[in-house]
Design an enzyme around this catalytic site. Structure first.
Site, mmCIF file in Angstrom:
data_model
loop_
_atom_site.group_PDB
_atom_site.id
_atom_site.type_symbol
_atom_site.label_atom_id
_atom_site.label_comp_id
_atom_site.label_asym_id
_atom_site.label_seq_id
_atom_site.Cartn_x
_atom_site.Cartn_y
_atom_site.Cartn_z
ATOM 1 N N CYS A 97 -11.227 2.546 0.840
ATOM 2 C CA CYS A 97 -9.835 2.970 1.085
ATOM 3 C C CYS A 97 -9.376 2.176 2.300
ATOM 4 O O CYS A 97 -10.086 2.114 3.316
ATOM 5 C CB CYS A 97 -9.781 4.470 1.368
ATOM 6 N N THR A 98 -8.198 1.567 2.196
ATOM 7 C CA THR A 98 -7.772 0.651 3.265
ATOM 8 C C THR A 98 -7.433 1.362 4.578
ATOM 9 O O THR A 98 -7.284 0.713 5.612
ATOM 10 C CB THR A 98 -6.563 -0.193 2.809
ATOM 11 N N HIS A 99 -7.306 2.681 4.550
ATOM 12 C CA HIS A 99 -7.085 3.416 5.803
ATOM 13 C C HIS A 99 -8.371 3.481 6.652
ATOM 14 O O HIS A 99 -8.301 3.645 7.868
ATOM 15 C CB HIS A 99 -6.622 4.852 5.516
ATOM 16 N N CYS A 143 -4.362 -1.556 -1.619
ATOM 17 C CA CYS A 143 -4.627 -0.133 -1.837
ATOM 18 C C CYS A 143 -5.684 -0.028 -2.934
ATOM 19 O O CYS A 143 -5.454 -0.499 -4.060
ATOM 20 C CB CYS A 143 -3.341 0.561 -2.266
ATOM 21 N N ASN A 144 -6.814 0.564 -2.595
ATOM 22 C CA ASN A 144 -7.887 0.703 -3.590
ATOM 23 C C ASN A 144 -7.454 1.586 -4.759
ATOM 24 O O ASN A 144 -7.785 1.324 -5.911
ATOM 25 C CB ASN A 144 -9.119 1.339 -2.943
ATOM 26 N N THR A 145 -6.705 2.637 -4.432
ATOM 27 C CA THR A 145 -6.286 3.597 -5.451
ATOM 28 C C THR A 145 -5.455 2.905 -6.530
ATOM 29 O O THR A 145 -5.600 3.192 -7.720
ATOM 30 C CB THR A 145 -5.480 4.734 -4.773
ATOM 31 N N ASP A 166 0.880 -1.182 0.000
ATOM 32 C CA ASP A 166 0.000 0.000 0.000
ATOM 33 C C ASP A 166 0.912 1.225 0.000
ATOM 34 O O ASP A 166 2.142 1.098 0.123
ATOM 35 C CB ASP A 166 -0.903 -0.003 1.250
ATOM 36 N N SER A 167 0.299 2.389 -0.075
ATOM 37 C CA SER A 167 1.089 3.623 0.016
ATOM 38 C C SER A 167 1.572 3.853 1.456
ATOM 39 O O SER A 167 2.604 4.471 1.665
ATOM 40 C CB SER A 167 0.243 4.808 -0.442
ATOM 41 N N GLU A 185 -2.707 8.377 8.918
ATOM 42 C CA GLU A 185 -1.305 7.981 8.714
ATOM 43 C C GLU A 185 -0.447 8.349 9.928
ATOM 44 O O GLU A 185 0.596 7.754 10.163
ATOM 45 C CB GLU A 185 -0.790 8.641 7.434
ATOM 46 N N TYR A 228 -1.292 8.521 -2.276
ATOM 47 C CA TYR A 228 -1.489 8.202 -3.685
ATOM 48 C C TYR A 228 -2.779 8.830 -4.234
ATOM 49 O O TYR A 228 -2.910 9.040 -5.427
ATOM 50 C CB TYR A 228 -1.589 6.681 -3.869
ATOM 51 N N GLY A 229 -3.725 9.068 -3.316
ATOM 52 C CA GLY A 229 -5.069 9.472 -3.752
ATOM 53 C C GLY A 229 -5.143 10.754 -4.554
ATOM 54 O O GLY A 229 -6.121 11.001 -5.257
HETATM 55 N N1 DGL Z 1 -4.968 3.325 1.371
HETATM 56 C C1 DGL Z 1 -5.063 3.744 0.023
HETATM 57 C C2 DGL Z 1 -6.333 3.219 -0.651
HETATM 58 O O1 DGL Z 1 -6.877 2.219 -0.248
HETATM 59 C C3 DGL Z 1 -4.885 5.192 -0.303
HETATM 60 C C4 DGL Z 1 -4.186 6.137 0.594
HETATM 61 C C5 DGL Z 1 -3.441 7.218 -0.167
HETATM 62 O O2 DGL Z 1 -4.075 8.176 -0.650
HETATM 63 O O3 DGL Z 1 -2.231 7.074 -0.292
HETATM 64 O O4 DGL Z 1 -6.768 3.775 -1.635
#
Ligand code: DGL
Length: 271
Positions: free
Chosen positions: A187-189, A74-76, A11-12, A155, A43-44
């Site tokens: 989003c995994t966060h 990471c969904n992104t 993931d990011s 984060e 990454y978003g």
């Molecule tokens: N955790 C990431 C996701 O699932 C994105 C977080 C980011 O923006 O880096 O999309």
């Protein structure tokens, strides 16, 4: 036959730990390598080209660690999997967190066919959840909202702070007015603030965390390819790598997920 090579997960940042947690509870006998591109997150808000290029470097790094499967936590990134697969011909299976399992789970529980997807701006723009749902039922409404503003706070591990609650409330407000009865944490966060989300949306809204369904899919992929580790092997090990500051990652991961990581190494993936 037992394939003892590790499973690579990336993931990011710390978000993918929510998927690693599910993988580990579903397949505790596997070894895992977790890689976070903390130097270049979030990454978003990045362009598609940047995300594809970075992900390819991360995948190559994990391939070099002899991973038998790579999981995009990471969904992104997962929303761009077709583009990534076009460029790299990975020698091992690559599984993304956006898959039919979580979309089907949302469809199964909704009564009013109005499903929210809370995700980064890049995932929202890609309309990837809409595209997956179209294969089941194009009449289902998918209402998306960006959670990009929340990522920096998560984060830093500040999930219990009043600021987190205030910001979550503000970001989720538009979704509240959409009369959804189901929400996918895209989003995994976000699973780290699941209780806050549930509290704000009330128990009337069912929360779907794609991580559990993805863990099942990963298990099936390993079984289908004949590359699982023997089920009754001793508990597996975990290694953690980051492209940024290892101490910052260790500190946040302790706050969010306890002692899962005890040592974090910094790596250069070509960034
Ligand atoms: N955790 C990431 C996701 O699932 C994105 C977080 C980011 O923006 O880096 O999309």
């Amino acid at each position: 036959m037992s394939d003892n090579r590790p499973v690579g997960v990336f993931d990011s940042g710390v978000g993918g730990l929510t998927l690693l947690r599910e993988l580990d509870s579903f397949m505790p006998y596997e070894d895992y390598i977790y890689l976070a591109d903390t130097a270049r997150m979030p990454y978003g808000t990045r362009t598609e080209d940047e995300i594809v290029a970075y992900s390819e470097q991360l995948i190559h790094f994990l391939e070099k660690q002899d991973c038998k499967m790579i999981v995009i936590a990471c969904n992104t990134v997962s929303g761009l999997l077709p583009q990534i697969e076009k460029d790299i011909k990975s020698t091992v299976p690559v599984v993304g967190i956006i898959n039919y399992g979580c979309v089907a789970a949302a469809l199964y529980v909704t009564y009013n066919f109005r499903i929210g997807v809370w995700a980064t701006q890049r995932t929202v723009d890609s309309q990837v959840y809409r595209k997956f749902m179209d294969n089941f039922d194009p009449t289902v409404k998918i209402l998306t909202e960006s959670c990009t503003d929340l990522i920096p706070l998560i984060e830093k591990g500040k999930v219990g702070s009043p600021e987190m609650r205030r910001l979550t409330d503000k970001c989720i407000q538009p979704m509240r007015n959409e009369d959804i009865d189901t929400i996918i944490l895209g989003c995994t966060h976000l699973p780290f603030i699941k209780t806050i989300i549930q509290d704000i949306l009330t128990p009337a809204v069912t929360i779907i965390d794609p991580a559990k369904r993805t863990a099942v899919l990963c298990n099936k992929t390993l079984m289908d390819k004949g590359i699982s580790r023997k089920k009754h092997s001793a508990p597996g090990t975990k290694k953690f790598y980051v492209t940024g500051d290892p101490d910052a990652f260790l500190k946040t991961s302790k706050l969010l997920i306890g002692d899962m990581a005890t040592r974090v190494e910094s790596v250069d993936v070509g960034q």
